[in-house]
Design a protein around this motif. Structure first.
Motif, PDB file in Angstrom:
ATOM      1  N   GLY A  61       0.791  -1.230   0.000  1.00 23.42           N
ATOM      2  CA  GLY A  61       0.000   0.000   0.000  1.00 23.42           C
ATOM      3  C   GLY A  61       0.821   1.276   0.000  1.00 23.42           C
ATOM      4  O   GLY A  61       0.260   2.381  -0.088  1.00 23.42           O
ATOM      5  N   LEU A  62       2.150   1.162   0.101  1.00 27.05           N
ATOM      6  CA  LEU A  62       2.996   2.354   0.126  1.00 27.05           C
ATOM      7  C   LEU A  62       3.116   2.967  -1.260  1.00 27.05           C
ATOM      8  O   LEU A  62       3.185   2.262  -2.265  1.00 27.05           O
ATOM      9  N   GLN A  63       3.169   4.292  -1.314  1.00 27.50           N
ATOM     10  CA  GLN A  63       3.276   5.046  -2.565  1.00 27.50           C
ATOM     11  C   GLN A  63       4.661   5.674  -2.684  1.00 27.50           C
ATOM     12  O   GLN A  63       5.392   5.761  -1.690  1.00 27.50           O
ATOM     13  N   PRO A  64       5.038   6.116  -3.882  1.00 32.09           N
ATOM     14  CA  PRO A  64       6.313   6.827  -4.042  1.00 32.09           C
ATOM     15  C   PRO A  64       6.431   7.985  -3.043  1.00 32.09           C
ATOM     16  O   PRO A  64       5.509   8.791  -2.884  1.00 32.09           O
ATOM     17  N   GLY A  65       7.576   8.037  -2.372  1.00 30.85           N
ATOM     18  CA  GLY A  65       7.821   9.072  -1.367  1.00 30.85           C
ATOM     19  C   GLY A  65       7.426   8.690   0.037  1.00 30.85           C
ATOM     20  O   GLY A  65       7.750   9.412   0.983  1.00 30.85           O
ATOM     21  N   ASP A  66       6.734   7.537   0.211  1.00 28.93           N
ATOM     22  CA  ASP A  66       6.310   7.118   1.552  1.00 28.93           C
ATOM     23  C   ASP A  66       7.473   6.490   2.320  1.00 28.93           C
ATOM     24  O   ASP A  66       8.365   5.864   1.741  1.00 28.93           O
ATOM     25  N   HIS A  67       7.415   6.648   3.621  1.00 29.09           N
ATOM     26  CA  HIS A  67       8.408   6.063   4.527  1.00 29.09           C
ATOM     27  C   HIS A  67       7.639   5.459   5.686  1.00 29.09           C
ATOM     28  O   HIS A  67       6.790   6.127   6.283  1.00 29.09           O
ATOM     29  N   ALA A  68       7.900   4.199   6.018  1.00 26.05           N
ATOM     30  CA  ALA A  68       7.191   3.520   7.105  1.00 26.05           C
ATOM     31  C   ALA A  68       8.146   2.583   7.814  1.00 26.05           C
ATOM     32  O   ALA A  68       9.092   2.060   7.217  1.00 26.05           O
ATOM     33  N   GLY A  69       7.893   2.355   9.103  1.00 20.41           N
ATOM     34  CA  GLY A  69       8.744   1.423   9.820  1.00 20.41           C
ATOM     35  C   GLY A  69       8.629   1.547  11.319  1.00 20.41           C
ATOM     36  O   GLY A  69       7.571   1.875  11.864  1.00 20.41           O
ATOM     37  N   LEU A  70       9.760   1.301  11.984  1.00 16.44           N
ATOM     38  CA  LEU A  70       9.882   1.227  13.432  1.00 16.44           C
ATOM     39  C   LEU A  70      10.884   2.288  13.882  1.00 16.44           C
ATOM     40  O   LEU A  70      11.925   2.462  13.250  1.00 16.44           O
ATOM     41  N   VAL A  71      10.550   2.992  14.964  1.00 13.48           N
ATOM     42  CA  VAL A  71      11.382   4.100  15.402  1.00 13.48           C
ATOM     43  C   VAL A  71      11.777   3.951  16.863  1.00 13.48           C
ATOM     44  O   VAL A  71      10.985   3.481  17.688  1.00 13.48           O
ATOM     45  N   ALA A  72      13.008   4.335  17.195  1.00 10.00           N
ATOM     46  CA  ALA A  72      13.439   4.619  18.564  1.00 10.00           C
ATOM     47  C   ALA A  72      13.210   6.113  18.750  1.00 10.00           C
ATOM     48  O   ALA A  72      13.943   6.943  18.207  1.00 10.00           O
ATOM     49  N   MET A  73      12.169   6.461  19.520  1.00  7.26           N
ATOM     50  CA  MET A  73      11.620   7.813  19.486  1.00  7.26           C
ATOM     51  C   MET A  73      12.110   8.676  20.637  1.00  7.26           C
ATOM     52  O   MET A  73      11.888   8.377  21.815  1.00  7.26           O
ATOM     53  N   GLN A  74      12.809   9.703  20.307  1.00  9.42           N
ATOM     54  CA  GLN A  74      13.133  10.866  21.126  1.00  9.42           C
ATOM     55  C   GLN A  74      13.568  11.909  20.120  1.00  9.42           C
ATOM     56  O   GLN A  74      13.473  11.673  18.892  1.00  9.42           O
ATOM     57  N   ASN A  75      14.001  13.078  20.536  1.00 14.55           N
ATOM     58  CA  ASN A  75      14.463  14.040  19.540  1.00 14.55           C
ATOM     59  C   ASN A  75      15.612  13.457  18.714  1.00 14.55           C
ATOM     60  O   ASN A  75      15.654  13.590  17.495  1.00 14.55           O
ATOM     61  N   LEU A  76      16.552  12.791  19.386  1.00 17.36           N
ATOM     62  CA  LEU A  76      17.646  12.119  18.686  1.00 17.36           C
ATOM     63  C   LEU A  76      17.171  10.718  18.307  1.00 17.36           C
ATOM     64  O   LEU A  76      17.606   9.713  18.858  1.00 17.36           O
ATOM     65  N   PHE A  77      16.259  10.656  17.342  1.00 17.34           N
ATOM     66  CA  PHE A  77      15.602   9.402  16.985  1.00 17.34           C
ATOM     67  C   PHE A  77      16.472   8.549  16.065  1.00 17.34           C
ATOM     68  O   PHE A  77      17.445   9.005  15.461  1.00 17.34           O
TER      69      PHE A  77
END
Length: 502
Positions: free
Chosen positions: A376-392
């Motif tokens: 279902g992803l389109q050109p320019g899309d980014h998806a996944g898993l993140v380690a989330m803080q400002n310094l991600f």
């Protein structure tokens, strides 16, 4: 009665600015949640050793660009701060200030586990408030250095006309870097007790727990240092929180400790009384383990795995969104057994990506793993898993303008956008993604992996040196995300989230 052991920290995870009460035989704890929604989690325990999330005070605090992560605005490190939790005459109350709205919020309910909170808003900030019910009158005590007291109406929902509103006292200045804040207020056996933290420049030079007491509400107050200990961890003082008793008449304090990238973690501290003063800890130290009476209850984890198998479009309480979600662009029922995230407004990085779904991380180490379907992803899309803080740090799939797919690991390039550390061409329709977090002894590193089959894993990019920064003021979380850089409408389907502590 049989006993169980409490180990400190009680929760090795980001549960800051804690406030605990006892109601009957159960204990309830509220915590700061800032930009995570729903907000102000309520945790419950029957034995003080095990805590579970039972509700939230609100689904969203405000509906505006900052809270919605739209229009280039955000509320990182703002939102709800340092809530006070109290029970009075069958009603539960939570109050806090929000730095972005410059308002003071009071929520009330007769059922703390059902989330049917009534909302009231009062203009003006009341920093780190402590709510106090006293002989039919209600007060909020707050401030940083200059401690103020303001009277509320009897139902605690508005300012009391012509009520008390004054400076209560000034706390010490000499040799103090951070003056007293984080008020927790009580009336016990004829004394008023106000607990704060401060941060002296002299001596150990770390956060410590202070107690002010007086026979009269308006003073004069005397004070003592009641705890100055770091549990042997990098001079990070265990401090800020309040006290409560058990049905057996024992007393405890729930405080927290700054623990670097994992966040601010709660610690339970025994309290005894000597000449009308509370004495925290054992010989001035926070014990790493001690016994408490055992009350049987099912133990539920703070952080969970999830198959996204829901009968209605409502997630488990362990999940929180980064800012208010867009309800039209996420679902766990549109494709049963999957979390579906749809792209909306364009974004430069995960920091601007709406509908990023998060949970806390836990020490000493933990791993989050997911499977992402890519059709279902389109050109320019980014998806996944993140380690989330400002310094991600992210690991996921980016779709090029020509439709080619790349698995990539990226980090904050310094201005909120994302720098790609490594990318590899990827041709499959599903991809397994994994982040391993290591918080042992301030290692504070996250490592990123991907796999085409879930059996053979490939490291990608570089270890992320995680750092707790005040612009987010929150410990690292893992999150599932998608965003568009060219056009909205793409779809990311996540099959499951697997979580483990290791």
């Amino acid at each position: 009665m049989s006993t169980t052991f409490v180990n400190n920290p009680v929760l090795w995870s980001d549960v800051p600015d804690v406030d605990v009460i006892r109601s009957g035989n159960a204990y309830y704890m509220v915590s700061t949640s800032m930009h995570s929604m729903p907000g102000c989690p309520i945790m419950k325990s029957v034995d003080l050793a095990h805590w579970e999330i039972v509700s939230y005070v609100f689904e969203q605090l405000e509906d505006n660009d900052g809270h919605n992560l739209t229009g280039g605005r955000h509320i990182y490190a703002q939102g709800s701060w340092a809530a006070s939790l109290r029970e009075h005459e069958g009603m539960f109350y939570v109050c806090f200030s929000s730095n972005d709205t410059r308002k003071f919020y009071v929520f009330k309910t007769d059922d703390i586990e059902r989330s049917n909170w009534e909302r009231h808003v009062i203009d003006g900030l009341r920093h780190d408030p402590g709510l106090l019910f006293d002989d039919g009158r209600v007060y909020v005590i707050y401030g940083n250095g200059g401690i103020r007291i303001t009277e509320l109406t009897a139902d605690a929902t508005a300012l009391q006309p012509d009520g008390v509103d004054q400076l209560l006292f000034e706390t010490e200045r000499e040799g103090i870097g951070l003056r007293c804040e984080g008020c927790h207020a009580y009336k016990i056996d004829g004394y008023y007790y106000l607990f704060f933290i401060d941060w002296p420049r002299v001596g150990h030079g770390r956060r410590r727990q202070m107690c002010y007491r007086a026979k009269e509400l308006l003073g004069p107050y005397e004070h003592q240092v009641v705890l100055d200990d770091d549990m042997g961890y990098h001079n990070k003082g265990v401090a800020q929180g309040g006290i409560f008793d058990t049905p057996e008449g024992e007393w405890y304090a729930m405080l927290f400790q700054d623990h670097d990238a994992v966040g601010r973690i709660p610690c339970l501290v025994p309290v005894t009384w000597r000449e009308g003063w509370p004495v925290f800890g054992e010989e001035g130290k926070v014990p790493t383990q001690f016994e408490v009476p055992l009350r049987t209850a099912a133990v539920k984890p703070l952080v969970i795995s999830d198959d996204f198998d829901y009968g209605q479009n409502q997630l488990a309480l362990n999940w929180q969104w980064n800012h208010n979600p867009d309800p039209e662009r996420w679902s766990v029922t549109e494709r049963p057994g999957y979390l579906r995230l749809k792209t909306g407004a364009l974004a430069e990085s995960v920091l601007q990506a709406r509908n990023t779904l998060t949970q806390r991380t836990e020490g000493p180490a933990c791993t989050a793993e997911t499977v992402l379907e890519l059709s279902g992803l389109q050109p320019g899309d980014h998806a996944g898993l993140v380690a989330m803080q400002n310094l991600f740090g992210t690991v996921g799939v980016k779709v090029g303008e020509d439709g080619a797919r790349w698995v990539q690991m990226g980090v904050n390039r310094g201005d909120g956008g994302e720098d790609v550390v490594e990318q590899v061409a990827y041709e499959g329709e599903r991809i397994h993604l994994r982040i391993h977090f290591n918080f042992e002894e301030s290692i504070d590193q996250a490592r990123f992996f991907y796999s085409s089959d879930g059996d053979t894993w490939q490291a990608i990019g570089q270890p992320l040196q995680m750092k707790y920064t005040l612009d987010h003021f929150m410990g690292y979380r893992f999150g599932l995300f998608t965003y568009a850089t060219q056009q909205p409408g793409g779809i990311a389907d996540f099959d499951y989230l697997r979580y483990s502590r290791s």
